[in-house]
Write an enzyme that holds these catalytic residues in place. Structure first.
Site, short mmCIF file in Angstrom:
data_model
loop_
_atom_site.label_atom_id
_atom_site.label_comp_id
_atom_site.label_asym_id
_atom_site.label_seq_id
_atom_site.Cartn_x
_atom_site.Cartn_y
_atom_site.Cartn_z
N ASP A 122 -2.20 2.72 -1.22
CA ASP A 122 -1.24 1.43 -1.22
C ASP A 122 -0.36 1.76 -2.48
O ASP A 122 -0.07 0.89 -3.26
CB ASP A 122 -2.13 0.31 -1.42
CG ASP A 122 -1.27 -1.05 -1.64
OD1 ASP A 122 -0.01 -1.06 -1.28
OD2 ASP A 122 -1.73 -1.98 -2.19
N ASP A 135 -1.96 -8.43 4.33
CA ASP A 135 -0.87 -9.36 3.81
C ASP A 135 0.16 -8.86 3.24
O ASP A 135 0.19 -7.66 2.95
CB ASP A 135 -1.36 -10.65 2.91
CG ASP A 135 -2.16 -9.82 1.57
OD1 ASP A 135 -2.56 -8.70 1.90
OD2 ASP A 135 -1.64 -10.25 0.50
N GLU A 191 -4.17 -9.29 -1.08
CA GLU A 191 -3.84 -8.53 -2.22
C GLU A 191 -2.61 -8.85 -2.81
O GLU A 191 -2.62 -8.70 -4.14
CB GLU A 191 -3.66 -6.98 -1.44
CG GLU A 191 -3.65 -6.07 -2.64
CD GLU A 191 -2.30 -5.76 -3.27
OE1 GLU A 191 -2.46 -5.20 -4.16
OE2 GLU A 191 -1.53 -6.35 -2.72
#
Length: 454
Positions: free
Chosen positions: A174, A87, A150
């Site tokens: 990330d 996402d 997330e």
């Protein structure tokens, strides 16, 4: 690292670029839930595409009802985890290229998700592909877990852990290199209060899309005429901040321009919401708006809330008001705290409530801080991989951001932004250098081999 793995990674370059472009072109911003698509149709389509990509590589994949998916290499009851997300945050303003165009210029690929987090997640998947095709013997399986919520509430991880066993050790691609072993705690507040019946009258305002984004632009319509516009101009001249005011038949349209960014990294940024609060107070706002101007304003350290604190492990507390809007006579706002590891989160909540008297303060969520010792095998192995592939010294760091590393007993954030690169996560014109993603792919393969190979 195995020379065959290196050679395979080099051979993947063009295929990787094409695949990343296809991923980025799916605008996977959270939307209304549908059957089989708990986070909206676009996120569902992105998960389907990602699992198809992995399946075509020959991996076993699982779809957890649209909440998340995973990809497995090798066997074993305790696989090493790699946790990425599919996402993305809304595009926001200021783009000079199509946000979902995946345009390539000067060796950079532009688009929402290139950096956060589709590019790094895909690099990890291709690293697994190289390990598989090179026939590297594994003593431990590797599982790539791809979440779909997330950027909001992490409902994806709650669902995943409720339906399968979450591995205990791994990393999330990330954040930044060299490696992040410490993440601050998080507190998300929702604030509501009635519009004041005296003082400056705001007719319309709706700014912000996510609590964790520093708003770069804000617009409000207030009652009044040229006198208000003149006072705005005078305040702009006095403060040096960027305000514009236009007299319209409906009232005065005020625009504030700040500097957008991620709430975890407020240095060098300026909240347009904070700018508006300060201006409203100067123009005579009363009630809750005046309280927010006094207690939050444009601060990012929680000082006027009585919440400023820091520790040696993780640094200072930061705060951000990511949303402020007026709906039928009621104001709604969010407040995002990134708390030092040693901070007392319950005391911070009490201080915030006391400081915001007259405002309804609801604690929407609390996440504990996370720390993995620098001397652990996980940290030392991944830093060794980083050092071997870059020739640079690696060190463990602390951040205010929250990554999926928190869901693991031993989890760290590992790449993919390099120390000399601009981090454009959540910003306009987000991009990632293709060479950097290819280097990250090698680092991930090296680290996975160190941790999982025989």
């Amino acid at each position: 690292m195995n020379q065959k793995v290196y050679d395979l990674i080099e051979s993947y370059r063009e295929d990787f670029i094409r695949t990343l472009q296809a991923w980025v072109r799916v605008p996977s911003v959270k939307g209304p839930a549908e059957e089989g698509a708990p986070f909206g149709r676009e996120v569902r389509d992105m998960l389907t595409l990602a699992l198809k990509t992995a399946e075509d590589m020959g991996f076993a994949v699982r779809d957890f009802d649209g909440y998340a998916g995973d990809v497995t290499l090798g066997n074993g009851e305790e696989p090493l985890a790699v946790l990425g997300h599919l996402d993305v945050v809304p595009t926001g303003d200021g783009w000079t290229r199509p946000p979902f165009g995946a345009v390539i210029e000067d060796g950079k690929i532009y688009g929402r998700g290139t950096n956060d987090d589709k590019g790094p997640t895909l690099a990890a998947l291709y690293a697994m592909k190289a390990i598989q095709e090179a026939g590297v013997p594994l003593k431990q399986g590797i599982r790539l877990i791809m979440g779909c919520d997330e950027e909001c509430d992490w409902e994806c991880m709650k669902y995943y852990t409720a339906h399968t066993k979450m591995p205990e050790v791994g990393f999330s691609p990330d954040a930044s290199f060299p490696l992040i072993n410490t993440e601050k705690g998080l507190i998300h507040f929702d604030l509501t209060f009635p519009a004041a019946d005296s003082g400056l009258r705001i007719l319309r305002m709706e700014t912000g899309e996510r609590p964790n984004v520093i708003a770069g632009e804000s617009e409000a319509l207030v009652a009044g005429g040229q006198d208000i516009a003149d006072r705005v101009a005078a305040y702009a001249a006095k403060t040096g901040m960027d305000y514009r005011a236009e007299v319209t038949p409906e009232g005065v349209l005020i625009h504030a321009t700040g500097i957008s960014g991620h709430s975890a990294f407020p240095e060098g940024k300026r909240s347009a919401i904070g700018m508006m609060l300060l201006l409203f107070k100067a123009l005579g706002a009363k009630g809750g708006l005046a309280t927010l101007a006094d207690r939050v304003g444009a601060e990012s350290d929680g000082r006027s809330l009585g919440c400023a604190c820091r520790d040696e492990i993780s640094g200072p507390l930061t705060n951000n008001m990511g949303i402020l809007r007026l709906e039928q006579g009621t104001w709604f706002a969010t407040l995002d705290f990134r708390c030092p590891v040693e901070a007392d989160q319950q005391q911070l909540i009490r201080n915030t409530r006391e400081s915001l008297a007259g405002i309804q303060v609801t604690v929407e969520s609390v996440k504990a801080p996370h720390h993995v010792p620098a001397e652990s095998k996980l940290v030392s192995s991944l830093l060794a991989a980083y050092e071997e592939e870059t020739g640079e010294k690696g060190e463990a760091m602390a951040i205010g951001g929250g990554t999926y590393a928190k869901v693991l007993k031993q989890g760290v954030a590992f790449g993919a932004v390099f120390p000399d690169e601009e981090d454009l996560a959540h910003l306009a014109n987000e991009y990632e250098r293709i060479d950097s993603l290819m280097l990250a792919m090698k680092i991930y393969a090296n680290g996975l081999i160190r941790l999982a190979a025989e």
